[in-house]
Motif scaffolding. Structure first.
Motif, PDB file in Angstrom:
ATOM      1  N   ALA A 127       0.861  -1.263   0.047  1.00 24.93           N
ATOM      2  CA  ALA A 127       0.086   0.002   0.039  1.00 24.93           C
ATOM      3  C   ALA A 127       0.727   1.390  -0.059  1.00 24.93           C
ATOM      4  O   ALA A 127       2.145   1.075   0.540  1.00 24.93           O
ATOM      5  N   GLU A 128       0.394   2.421  -0.654  1.00 21.25           N
ATOM      6  CA  GLU A 128       1.130   3.701  -0.776  1.00 21.25           C
ATOM      7  C   GLU A 128       0.100   4.610  -0.251  1.00 21.25           C
ATOM      8  O   GLU A 128      -0.331   5.496  -0.960  1.00 21.25           O
ATOM      9  N   TYR A 129      -0.012   4.682   1.049  1.00 17.36           N
ATOM     10  CA  TYR A 129      -0.818   5.968   1.712  1.00 17.36           C
ATOM     11  C   TYR A 129       0.098   7.165   2.050  1.00 17.36           C
ATOM     12  O   TYR A 129       1.267   6.967   2.414  1.00 17.36           O
ATOM     13  N   GLU A 130      -0.607   8.279   1.936  1.00 18.74           N
ATOM     14  CA  GLU A 130       0.125   9.497   2.202  1.00 18.74           C
ATOM     15  C   GLU A 130       0.834   9.660   3.758  1.00 18.74           C
ATOM     16  O   GLU A 130       1.916   9.835   3.881  1.00 18.74           O
ATOM     17  N   LYS A 137      -3.241   8.918  -1.788  1.00 18.93           N
ATOM     18  CA  LYS A 137      -2.590   9.936  -2.315  1.00 18.93           C
ATOM     19  C   LYS A 137      -3.621  10.890  -2.916  1.00 18.93           C
ATOM     20  O   LYS A 137      -4.724  10.570  -3.426  1.00 18.93           O
ATOM     21  N   GLY A 138      -3.407  12.519  -2.485  1.00 21.61           N
ATOM     22  CA  GLY A 138      -4.349  13.441  -3.011  1.00 21.61           C
ATOM     23  C   GLY A 138      -5.288  13.900  -1.808  1.00 21.61           C
ATOM     24  O   GLY A 138      -5.896  14.751  -2.024  1.00 21.61           O
ATOM     25  N   TRP A 139      -5.228  13.160  -0.575  1.00 23.18           N
ATOM     26  CA  TRP A 139      -5.958  13.403   0.537  1.00 23.18           C
ATOM     27  C   TRP A 139      -5.523  14.634   0.974  1.00 23.18           C
ATOM     28  O   TRP A 139      -6.463  15.476   1.353  1.00 23.18           O
ATOM     29  N   ASN A 140      -4.071  15.102   1.344  1.00 26.10           N
ATOM     30  CA  ASN A 140      -3.506  16.337   1.578  1.00 26.10           C
ATOM     31  C   ASN A 140      -3.165  16.997   0.305  1.00 26.10           C
ATOM     32  O   ASN A 140      -2.232  16.735  -0.308  1.00 26.10           O
ATOM     33  N   ARG A 141      -3.764  18.091  -0.216  1.00 25.54           N
ATOM     34  CA  ARG A 141      -3.873  18.381  -1.425  1.00 25.54           C
ATOM     35  C   ARG A 141      -2.510  19.156  -1.751  1.00 25.54           C
ATOM     36  O   ARG A 141      -2.199  19.485  -2.919  1.00 25.54           O
ATOM     37  N   GLU A 142      -1.844  19.820  -0.582  1.00 26.94           N
ATOM     38  CA  GLU A 142      -0.746  20.547  -1.004  1.00 26.94           C
ATOM     39  C   GLU A 142       0.478  19.649  -0.860  1.00 26.94           C
ATOM     40  O   GLU A 142       1.552  20.393  -0.890  1.00 26.94           O
ATOM     41  N   TRP A 143       0.508  18.515  -0.664  1.00 28.93           N
ATOM     42  CA  TRP A 143       1.617  17.574  -0.252  1.00 28.93           C
ATOM     43  C   TRP A 143       2.197  17.410  -1.664  1.00 28.93           C
ATOM     44  O   TRP A 143       1.442  17.426  -2.691  1.00 28.93           O
TER      45      TRP A 143
END
Length: 382
Positions: A127-130, A137-143
Motif C-alpha cells: 500500500a502507498e498511503y500518504e 494519495k491526494g488526501w492532503n492536496r498541498e503535499w
C-alpha cells in the motif's frame, strides 16, 4: 461518532426520491457485511482518534503502530466487534462435501478464510498511503510527490480518455465489456462506507468539498466538487504479520473471490434461501410472480423491501428493483439481462436433472445445478 454519522445518513436517505439530487443507488451489501463494515469503520476511526490525541499532547504526528502494542490492537479489535479469524478446525466436518460453501469459507480447508466473503482484498503490491496507514494519495492536496503536486483526478481522466483515433473492431462486440462487468461482480464487491456523512463533522458527503472521512470529493476544473466517499475498510490483518502493515487500511471484499456464480446464488445463507423457490420443492430459483415475457419466460423477482430506488417514471406503473445474488444487478439493462438468462438457465437445467434423477431431493437438484452453473461461468470467462 460512526453510529451518529450513520444515523444522519439514514435520515437523508429517507428523503422523498423527487427531492434527491439525481438518480443514485447506495451500493450496500447484506446485513452481515454491513455489521463487519461498521466494525471496520469503528476500528479505524478509533485509531485516528488516538493519533489525534497524541498529536495534540506531543505536538507531532504519530502512526498508530508507534502508539499500540499487539495486545492493544487485539483489545481494540474486540471492542470494535471485529470478527475473529476462522479456525481450520471448523472445516473438519466439511471434507465429505462436494459443493462449495455459499460464503466461500472452508473452500480451502487449511486456510478457511481464503477467498471467503467479508475478508480483505489481497494486495499484490504494498500500500502507498500518504500518511503510511490510511490516507490515499491526494488526501492532503498541498503535499508534494516527487517534487510536484498531484494533478486533479478529473483532469487526468479527461486527458486519458481524449483520443484522436477511432476504429471499428470486427472481433469483439459490446458484450465483451458487459460480460467483463458481469464476471467482475462475481469476484469483487468493495462496498462504499456505511455512512455518507463525515464522522468528525457530520457534513453530508454529497455537498462537501472537504476531505473528511469518509468524504473524498473530486474537484473539477471550475472549482466545484463531485460527491464521492471512500470504500469501507476491513478491521485489521490478523496477528503474526508486521504491526505496521497490520494497521494499514485494507479494503473489504463483501463477496467470495472465487468464480462460483455467487452473483446468481448470493454469498450468505440468508440471501441464498431468499433466492430459492423453497415452496416448489424442485431445486429451482424463485421467479417474478407478477410478470413474464411475451413467450412466457420468467423474469427476476422483485426485491422484498419496497418502495425501491428503481422507479423512474412517476406517472406510470411502479417497477421495483430486481433481486439477484448481487445487489448491483440493477446498475444497467445489460446486467439485468445477463442475470435473467442465468436464472432461466438454472431452472432449465434443474428441471432436466430432476427428470433424470427423480429420487434426488430439492437440495441435491439445487446444488448439482449450482455446480454446473458455476462451471459454466468459469468456462465462459476462460
Amino acid at each position: 461518532m460512526v453510529d451518529n454519522a450513520l444515523h444522519h445518513s439514514k435520515q437523508r436517505w429517507r428523503t422523498p426520491p423527487h427531492s434527491r439530487h439525481g438518480f443514485r443507488f447506495h451500493f450496500q451489501t447484506e446485513s452481515g457485511s454491513q455489521e463487519i463494515s461498521r466494525a471496520g469503520e469503528v476500528f479505524h476511526t478509533a485509531l485516528q482518534v488516538l493519533k489525534n490525541r497524541a498529536k495534540q499532547k506531543y505536538k507531532r504526528n504519530f502512526t498508530a503502530s508507534e502508539l499500540l502494542s499487539w495486545e492493544n490492537v487485539e483489545l481494540l479489535a474486540e471492542l470494535s466487534q471485529c470478527p475473529s479469524e476462522t479456525n481450520p478446525a471448523v472445516c473438519e466436518g466439511s471434507h465429505h462435501s462436494k459443493y462449495r460453501t455459499i460464503s466461500g469459507v472452508c473452500n480451502n480447508r487449511q486456510n478457511p478464510g481464503w477467498g471467503s466473503a467479508n475478508t480483505a482484498l489481497v494486495r499484490w503490491l504494498p500500500a502507498e498511503y500518504e500518511d503510511g496507514e490510511g490516507e490515499p494519495k491526494g488526501w492532503n492536496r498541498e503535499w508534494l510527490h516527487n517534487g510536484f503536486q498531484l494533478p486533479p483526478p478529473r483532469s487526468v481522466s479527461r486527458e486519458i480518455i481524449r483520443s484522436s483515433c477511432k476504429w471499428t473492431d470486427d472481433d469483439y462486440s459490446q458484450l465483451l465489456v458487459d460480460w467483463g462487468q458481469y464476471i467482475d461482480h462475481d469476484v469483487t464487491f468493495t462496498p462504499q462506507s456505511i455512512s455518507s456523512a463525515a464522522f468528525w463533522t457530520d457534513v453530508d458527503c454529497q455537498k462537501s468539498c472537504e476531505n473528511v472521512l469518509p468524504c473524498f470529493p473530486i474537484q473539477t476544473e471550475d472549482s466545484h466538487c463531485m460527491p464521492f466517499h471512500r470504500s469501507t475498510p476491513d478491521c485489521y490483518i490478523r496477528s503474526g504479520s508486521d504491526i505496521q502493515q497490520a494497521l494499514q487500511r485494507q479494503q473489504l471484499n463483501a463477496i467470495t473471490s472465487y468464480i462460483d456464480a455467487s452473483l446468481v446464488y448470493g454469498h450468505t445463507p440468508q440471501l441464498q434461501s431468499a433466492l430459492r423457490d423453497l415452496s416448489g420443492l424442485n431445486g429451482k430459483l424463485a421467479i417474478n410472480d407478477q410478470f413474464k415475457d411475451p413467450h412466457g419466460r420468467p423474469y427476476l423477482p422483485f426485491v422484498a423491501k419496497t418502495p425501491s430506488a428503481c422507479r423512474t417514471d412517476h406517472q406510470g406503473e411502479r417497477v421495483e428493483c430486481f433481486q439477484a445474488g448481487d445487489s448491483r444487478v440493477n446498475e444497467d439493462l445489460t446486467l439485468i439481462a445477463l442475470h435473467t438468462l442465468w436464472l432461466r438457465e438454472h431452472n432449465r437445467i434443474g428441471e432436466i436433472l430432476k427428470f433424470i434423477n427423480d429420487h434426488w431431493s430439492p437440495m441435491v437438484v439445487y446444488q448439482e445445478t449450482r455446480k454446473i452453473i458455476g462451471a459454466l461461468h468459469q468456462v465462459c470467462d476462460s
